[in-house]
Design an enzyme around this catalytic site. Structure first.
Site, short mmCIF file in Angstrom:
data_model
loop_
_atom_site.label_atom_id
_atom_site.label_comp_id
_atom_site.label_asym_id
_atom_site.label_seq_id
_atom_site.Cartn_x
_atom_site.Cartn_y
_atom_site.Cartn_z
N ASP A 1 0.79 -1.23 0.00
CA ASP A 1 0.00 0.00 0.00
C ASP A 1 0.83 1.29 0.00
O ASP A 1 0.48 2.25 0.70
CB ASP A 1 -0.96 0.02 1.19
CG ASP A 1 -1.91 -1.16 1.22
OD1 ASP A 1 -1.99 -1.90 0.23
OD2 ASP A 1 -2.58 -1.35 2.26
N LYS B 1 -6.14 -5.57 -3.37
CA LYS B 1 -6.82 -6.11 -2.20
C LYS B 1 -7.92 -5.17 -1.74
O LYS B 1 -7.89 -3.97 -2.03
CB LYS B 1 -5.84 -6.39 -1.07
CG LYS B 1 -5.25 -5.18 -0.40
CD LYS B 1 -4.28 -5.59 0.71
CE LYS B 1 -3.61 -4.41 1.37
NZ LYS B 1 -4.45 -3.66 2.27
N CYS C 1 -2.26 -2.79 7.77
CA CYS C 1 -1.96 -3.74 6.70
C CYS C 1 -0.60 -4.39 6.85
O CYS C 1 -0.44 -5.55 6.47
CB CYS C 1 -2.12 -3.06 5.35
SG CYS C 1 -3.84 -2.48 5.12
#
Length: 187
Positions: free
Chosen positions: A10, A86, A119
């Site tokens: 990310d 995701k 995450c």
């Protein structure tokens, strides 16, 4: 012999100062991530990028198809580097991440990116539970201030607490310099 893959989690535009959800220290963390990425590319080890998109247009950040949901230019994927999309905290949930690792016979994963308390934590714990040897590059991760029960937890403290927890039982937690020196010595 261990086969290693770098998983960049990310590192997306919305986490940077001009984005919708800026993180503390994200520029410095992205610079460290770029160093590790370059080292992986130089030796030809596997690199997998992960990016998050929420499924709703009214999400606070990473809205579907937005510029903020794109990978940041400092760590853009190259042609042979897959990008896993995701929709959950854990990058293994509902994605092809595990299959990509298995196709490449990966035994060890190196994780960096954002956010430390979400995450990064989710993927590291899942990877360890799936049997991978995990290394986290702590200075190539970023987070933001958190709030709990009316108390603000500064980003540096949140980051430190999560890195300490991961280092206790789930991963080796190293700086970029420590990791790169260890890799150079192993060659």
């Amino acid at each position: 012999m261990a086969k290693q893959a770098l998983i960049l989690i990310d590192i997306q535009n919305d986490y940077f100062p001009e984005g919708k959800w800026p993180l503390e220290g994200v520029e410095a963390a992205a610079n460290k991530a770029a160093q590790v990425l370059q080292a992986f590319r130089q030796v030809g080890n596997a690199v997998i990028h992960v990016r998050h998109e929420f499924t709703s247009e009214d999400a606070p950040f990473f809205t579907p198809g937005s510029e903020g949901a794109h990978l940041h230019p400092k760590v853009l994927n190259q042609g042979n580097e897959p990008v896993v999309l995701k929709h959950f905290v854990n990058a293994f949930r509902g994605t092809e991440l595990r299959a990509l690792l298995e196709q490449r016979s990966i035994t060890d994963v190196v994780v960096l990116g954002s956010m430390s308390h979400m995450c990064i934590d989710g993927v590291v714990r899942a990877a360890a539970d799936l049997g991978y040897k995990v290394t986290v590059i702590h200075d190539a991760c970023a987070t933001r201030d958190l709030e709990f029960n009316g108390q603000v937890i500064p980003a540096a403290q949140a980051h430190g607490a999560f890195m300490a927890a991961l280092g206790f039982a789930y991963a080796d937690v190293l700086s970029t310099d420590e990791y790169l020196k260890a890799q150079a010595a192993a060659v």
